[in-house]
Design an enzyme around this catalytic site. Structure first.
Site, PDB file in Angstrom:
ATOM      1  N   SER A 114       0.807  -1.222   0.000  1.00 29.54           N
ATOM      2  CA  SER A 114       0.000   0.000   0.000  1.00 29.54           C
ATOM      3  C   SER A 114       0.841   1.272   0.000  1.00 29.54           C
ATOM      4  O   SER A 114       0.753   2.094   0.911  1.00 29.54           O
ATOM      5  CB  SER A 114      -0.954  -0.005   1.195  1.00 29.54           C
ATOM      6  OG  SER A 114      -1.685  -1.210   1.206  1.00 29.54           O
ATOM      7  N   ARG A 129       7.387   6.409  -4.339  1.00 27.97           N
ATOM      8  CA  ARG A 129       7.906   7.066  -3.127  1.00 27.97           C
ATOM      9  C   ARG A 129       7.336   6.347  -1.916  1.00 27.97           C
ATOM     10  O   ARG A 129       6.297   5.702  -1.991  1.00 27.97           O
ATOM     11  CB  ARG A 129       7.508   8.541  -3.095  1.00 27.97           C
ATOM     12  CG  ARG A 129       6.007   8.751  -3.049  1.00 27.97           C
ATOM     13  CD  ARG A 129       5.566  10.192  -2.879  1.00 27.97           C
ATOM     14  NE  ARG A 129       4.105  10.227  -2.860  1.00 27.97           N
ATOM     15  CZ  ARG A 129       3.338  10.213  -3.938  1.00 27.97           C
ATOM     16  NH1 ARG A 129       3.889  10.174  -5.140  1.00 27.97           N
ATOM     17  NH2 ARG A 129       2.025  10.219  -3.849  1.00 27.97           N
ATOM     18  N   ASP A 167      -5.173  -2.492  -2.584  1.00 30.77           N
ATOM     19  CA  ASP A 167      -6.269  -2.946  -1.699  1.00 30.77           C
ATOM     20  C   ASP A 167      -7.666  -2.813  -2.322  1.00 30.77           C
ATOM     21  O   ASP A 167      -8.551  -3.613  -2.026  1.00 30.77           O
ATOM     22  CB  ASP A 167      -6.209  -2.274  -0.316  1.00 30.77           C
ATOM     23  CG  ASP A 167      -6.259  -0.762  -0.369  1.00 30.77           C
ATOM     24  OD1 ASP A 167      -6.215  -0.194  -1.469  1.00 30.77           O
ATOM     25  OD2 ASP A 167      -6.345  -0.140   0.709  1.00 30.77           O
TER      26      ASP A 167
HETATM   27 MG    MG Z   1      -8.126  -1.040   4.805  1.00 33.10          MG
END
Ligand code: MG
Ligand code: ADP
Length: 456
Positions: A114, A129, A167
């Site tokens: 993530s 980044r 996600d």
């Molecule tokens: Mg979550």
């Protein structure tokens, strides 16, 4: 919006089978799980979680962090799949092969990462980044799947990093697998700390060049919209003095403007800024009483100078759920929360009512703006006018806001009904359901899709 192609070209329908692994590097923790897909829309998930040591978040080399991750994967396999894993040869033991193993019988792993990545293929993506307190300059620009695979190989683990997962895509896949019906879901959306959505688009509608390999046979491609940055120029989004103040004091002014009006990280702060403004008004007796006769508990309300209401980010969105859920005549639960969390002592009924009304308005605006994103994608899909009248248009959602804020989904539906091109009839065909474990079962399903592509 970024509209990032994910190289995922199919969603599951619930009949998929097999054992897959998934890992999730999100921020504070590293999660490792294995998922047994039973092929009947159900699955079994085995799970473990470790905190990322602080020093590794700012390690000198990427290798140090990824070696730690690989070690956790090794521990997990030994603990939970020791019977199927030969430590000496580093092979996964299968019954079918006479020699006791087959090269292809390694665990396929979906890697939920993530952080912003430039995705170059289903299991290839370079780090743009770091965010969320990580800072390992050496890793920037490198393929994070390759970094993980290298360390896995050093430990001779029977694991192949098969897919790099966002996600939202995980949520879309999880919903497609678990929900009833023969078609997969159209959209996976997150309403948690942030907000984002991934949906199924026709390949023919893609205008960007695609660099990596992908399976063209389905004619579809899952797109990660990054809709948090919708309308950064504010041509259509509402803008109040409190939105302006929030943005100005944020770490990224002018960016993620839609997200700043919708997601959990920001709603509490909008409410806080509005409350603080009210507290400054001499003529308004808010969190304050003339004397004990104007307080229904015959006391006087006052707010502690140490109240977190006076600190940026000091009001967690969770208290808005408490305010919405408390429909008792005296609002006693909310008043207790105001007391214990925000140090508003002896709040009167009218204080609690005012707080509830403002919080409700902030949340309702968030839900109605959420409906805009959902509606945009439903309309773009053309499915409302389509032939399959009976099949619902399925949408999977995840995140604490949509999961815990009372009636958040009902408010989305209310807004959908009032949108041109959707209306009463259209809203009835849209089915929004919670899809948890996007980074577990969803990532496993993407690993499965990726494994299918390898064979082709
Ligand atoms: Mg979550
Ligand atoms: P993440 O987005 O990191 O995966 P979550 O989906 O749990 O995590 O979302 C966390 C966000 O949700 C935080 O901004 C928090 O303020 C908010 N939140 C947590 N609990 C609630 C609740 N009960 N009602 C509304 N918002 C909540």
């Amino acid at each position: 919006m970024s509209q990032i192609p994910t190289y995922v070209t199919a969603v599951p329908n619930g009949t998929e089978k097999g054992v897959y692994m998934a890992v999730d590097l999100g921020g504070t923790n590293f999660r490792v799980c294995s998922i047994k897909l039973n092929g009947d829309s159900t699955f079994n998930l085995t799970y473990s979680k470790v905190a990322i040591p602080k020093e590794l978040m700012v390690a000198k080399t990427a290798q140090e962090l990824f070696a730690f991750l690989a070690k956790q994967i090794g521990h997990f396999i030994e603990t939970h799949h020791g019977d199927r894993f030969d430590k000496d040869t580093g092979r996964r033991i299968t019954e079918s092969a006479p020699e006791g193993y087959q090269e292809e019988h390694v665990f396929r792993l979906g890697f939920t990462f993530s952080f912003p990545v430039q995705q170059l293929g289903i299991n290839k993506g370079t780090l743009i980044r770091w965010t969320k307190g990580f800072d390992i300059p050496d890793a920037v620009g490198k393929d994070v799947c390759a970094l993980l695979q290298e360390e896995i190989d050093k430990l001779h683990l029977p694991v192949k990093v098969a897919a790099l997962v966002n996600d939202t895509v995980g949520t879309l896949m999880a919903r497609s697998y678990t929900s009833q019906g023969k078609n997969g879901a159209l959209l996976g959306a997150i309403f948690g700390t942030g907000t984002n959505g991934a949906y199924v688009e026709k390949l023919a509608n893609l205008k960007k060049p695609l660099q990596g390999d992908y399976d063209k046979s389905t004619g579809d491609m899952v797109i990660n919209t990054e809709w948090g940055s919708f309308d950064n120029q504010l041509s259509v989004l509402p803008n109040t003095p409190w939105d302006i103040a929030l943005d100005k004091a944020s770490v990224n002014p002018g960016i993620q403007m839609y997200e700043k009006r919708v997601s959990g990280m920001f709603l509490g702060e909008i409410l806080r800024l509005a409350v603080v403004d009210l507290l400054k008004k001499e003529e308004v007796a808010f969190f304050r009483d003339e004397n004990s006769s104007s307080n229904d508990w015959k006391s006087t309300t006052n707010i502690g100078s140490d109240s977190s209401i006076f600190t940026q980010w000091g009001l967690d969105t969770a208290i808005m759920s408490v305010a919405a859920a408390d429909n008792t005549p005296e609002l006693s639960t909310l008043r207790q929360e105001l007391d214990s969390l925000l140090h508003v002592y002896s709040p009167a009924i009218d204080d609690a009512q005012a707080f509830k009304a403002i919080a409700g308005a902030v949340a309702r605006r968030s839900a109605r703006l959420s409906a805009v994103a959902v509606a945009g994608i439903v309309l773009q899909s053309g499915k409302l006018g389509g032939a399959s009248e009976e099949e619902p248009i399925d949408i999977g959602v995840d995140g604490s806001l949509v999961e815990h804020y009372p009636y958040f989904r009902d408010m989305i539906y209310e807004a959908l009904r009032s949108i041109d091109g959707i209306g009463e009839e259209g809203a009835k065909r849209i089915r929004i359901g919670i899809a948890k474990d996007g980074s577990g079962v969803g990532a496993a399903l993407i690993a499965l899709v990726a494994a299918g592509m390898e064979k082709k």
